[in-house]
Motif scaffolding. Structure first.
Motif, PDB file in Angstrom:
ATOM      1  N   VAL A  36       3.266   0.346  -9.549  1.00  0.00           N
ATOM      2  CA  VAL A  36       1.995  -0.071 -10.150  1.00  0.00           C
ATOM      3  C   VAL A  36       1.210  -0.945  -9.176  1.00  0.00           C
ATOM      4  CG1 VAL A  36       0.957  -1.448 -11.998  1.00  0.00           C
ATOM      5  CG2 VAL A  36       2.796   0.154 -12.516  1.00  0.00           C
ATOM      6  N   ILE A  37       1.870  -1.884  -8.534  1.00  0.00           N
ATOM      7  CA  ILE A  37       1.193  -2.759  -7.567  1.00  0.00           C
ATOM      8  C   ILE A  37       0.623  -1.935  -6.416  1.00  0.00           C
ATOM      9  CG2 ILE A  37       1.596  -4.539  -5.815  1.00  0.00           C
ATOM     10  CD1 ILE A  37       3.518  -5.837  -7.865  1.00  0.00           C
ATOM     11  N   ARG A  38       1.378  -0.986  -5.920  1.00  0.00           N
ATOM     12  CA  ARG A  38       0.892  -0.144  -4.819  1.00  0.00           C
ATOM     13  C   ARG A  38      -0.309   0.690  -5.245  1.00  0.00           C
ATOM     14  NH1 ARG A  38      -0.763   0.452   0.024  1.00  0.00           N
ATOM     15  NH2 ARG A  38      -0.353   2.469   0.933  1.00  0.00           N
ATOM     16  N   ARG A  39      -0.269   1.243  -6.463  1.00  0.00           N
ATOM     17  CA  ARG A  39      -1.397   2.046  -6.958  1.00  0.00           C
ATOM     18  C   ARG A  39      -2.650   1.185  -7.090  1.00  0.00           C
ATOM     19  NH1 ARG A  39      -2.226   6.919  -6.850  1.00  0.00           N
ATOM     20  NH2 ARG A  39      -3.089   7.029  -8.918  1.00  0.00           N
ATOM     21  N   LEU A  40      -2.498  -0.039  -7.582  1.00  0.00           N
ATOM     22  CA  LEU A  40      -3.649  -0.940  -7.678  1.00  0.00           C
ATOM     23  C   LEU A  40      -4.191  -1.267  -6.296  1.00  0.00           C
ATOM     24  CD1 LEU A  40      -2.553  -3.398 -10.500  1.00  0.00           C
ATOM     25  CD2 LEU A  40      -4.472  -1.803 -10.562  1.00  0.00           C
ATOM     26  N   ASP A  41      -3.293  -1.490  -5.345  1.00  0.00           N
ATOM     27  CA  ASP A  41      -3.710  -1.774  -3.978  1.00  0.00           C
ATOM     28  C   ASP A  41      -4.530  -0.613  -3.418  1.00  0.00           C
ATOM     29  OD1 ASP A  41      -3.563  -3.417  -1.502  1.00  0.00           O
ATOM     30  OD2 ASP A  41      -2.432  -1.682  -0.768  1.00  0.00           O
ATOM     31  N   LEU A  42      -4.083   0.596  -3.651  1.00  0.00           N
ATOM     32  CA  LEU A  42      -4.812   1.772  -3.173  1.00  0.00           C
ATOM     33  C   LEU A  42      -6.144   1.945  -3.898  1.00  0.00           C
ATOM     34  CD1 LEU A  42      -1.879   4.318  -2.809  1.00  0.00           C
ATOM     35  CD2 LEU A  42      -3.160   3.214  -0.975  1.00  0.00           C
ATOM     36  N   ALA A  43      -6.179   1.626  -5.178  1.00  0.00           N
ATOM     37  CA  ALA A  43      -7.418   1.747  -5.952  1.00  0.00           C
ATOM     38  C   ALA A  43      -8.486   0.784  -5.451  1.00  0.00           C
ATOM     39  CB  ALA A  43      -7.145   1.496  -7.434  1.00  0.00           C
ATOM     40  N   MET A  44      -8.072  -0.357  -4.930  1.00  0.00           N
ATOM     41  CA  MET A  44      -9.023  -1.360  -4.447  1.00  0.00           C
ATOM     42  C   MET A  44      -9.359  -1.223  -2.962  1.00  0.00           C
ATOM     43  SD  MET A  44      -7.733  -4.796  -6.413  1.00  0.00           S
ATOM     44  CE  MET A  44      -6.039  -4.670  -5.874  1.00  0.00           C
ATOM     45  N   ALA A  45      -8.691  -0.343  -2.263  1.00  0.00           N
ATOM     46  CA  ALA A  45      -8.835  -0.239  -0.813  1.00  0.00           C
ATOM     47  C   ALA A  45     -10.267   0.021  -0.350  1.00  0.00           C
ATOM     48  CB  ALA A  45      -7.907   0.846  -0.267  1.00  0.00           C
ATOM     49  N   ALA A  46     -10.975   0.900  -1.046  1.00  0.00           N
ATOM     50  CA  ALA A  46     -12.315   1.289  -0.603  1.00  0.00           C
ATOM     51  C   ALA A  46     -13.328   0.146  -0.688  1.00  0.00           C
ATOM     52  CB  ALA A  46     -12.810   2.473  -1.429  1.00  0.00           C
ATOM     53  N   THR A  47     -13.122  -0.779  -1.597  1.00  0.00           N
ATOM     54  CA  THR A  47     -14.098  -1.864  -1.795  1.00  0.00           C
ATOM     55  C   THR A  47     -13.557  -3.226  -1.383  1.00  0.00           C
ATOM     56  OG1 THR A  47     -13.368  -2.182  -4.076  1.00  0.00           O
ATOM     57  CG2 THR A  47     -15.204  -0.648  -3.698  1.00  0.00           C
ATOM     58  N   ARG A  48     -12.363  -3.267  -0.844  1.00  0.00           N
ATOM     59  CA  ARG A  48     -11.701  -4.541  -0.520  1.00  0.00           C
ATOM     60  C   ARG A  48     -12.561  -5.439   0.375  1.00  0.00           C
ATOM     61  NH1 ARG A  48      -7.042  -2.693   0.928  1.00  0.00           N
ATOM     62  NH2 ARG A  48      -6.131  -3.120  -1.090  1.00  0.00           N
ATOM     63  N   GLU A  49     -13.072  -4.901   1.438  1.00  0.00           N
ATOM     64  CA  GLU A  49     -13.841  -5.720   2.385  1.00  0.00           C
ATOM     65  C   GLU A  49     -15.143  -6.212   1.763  1.00  0.00           C
ATOM     66  OE1 GLU A  49     -14.275  -8.078   5.439  1.00  0.00           O
ATOM     67  OE2 GLU A  49     -12.494  -6.864   5.102  1.00  0.00           O
TER      68      GLU A  49
END
Length: 87
Positions: A36-49
């Motif tokens: 779950v943590i990894r999926r959330l990390d990937l979901a936020m990757a595009a807008t992280r910066e």
């Protein structure tokens, strides 16, 4: 459904690598949260910066940053202001 089985086999293969640290009955308590943590990390990757930049720009200037950060996250209610690197 074969693709699902491959993913499930991969996840349980990771669980087997943890065998020394966790009992087999404890695997679901460890593996599921990690997935779950990894999926959330990937979901936020595009807008992280963009979220991090908005946070740095407005922290201390606005009392509630939620709208600004939601906007920076492309309208998503899931964002993270942590400056740590992704997983």
């Amino acid at each position: 459904m074969a693709n699902f089985q491959e993913k499930a086999d991969f996840i349980w293969g990771l669980a087997d690598m943890l065998r020394g640290d966790y009992l087999r009955r404890e695997y679901p308590d460890v593996i599921l949260p990690m997935v779950v943590i990894r999926r959330l990390d990937l979901a936020m990757a595009a807008t992280r910066e963009a979220v991090r930049q908005a946070y740095e720009k407005y922290k201390g200037k606005l009392e509630n940053l939620h709208r600004v950060l939601t906007s920076a996250a492309g309208g998503s209610l899931v964002y993270n202001t942590s400056m740590s690197k992704s997983i």
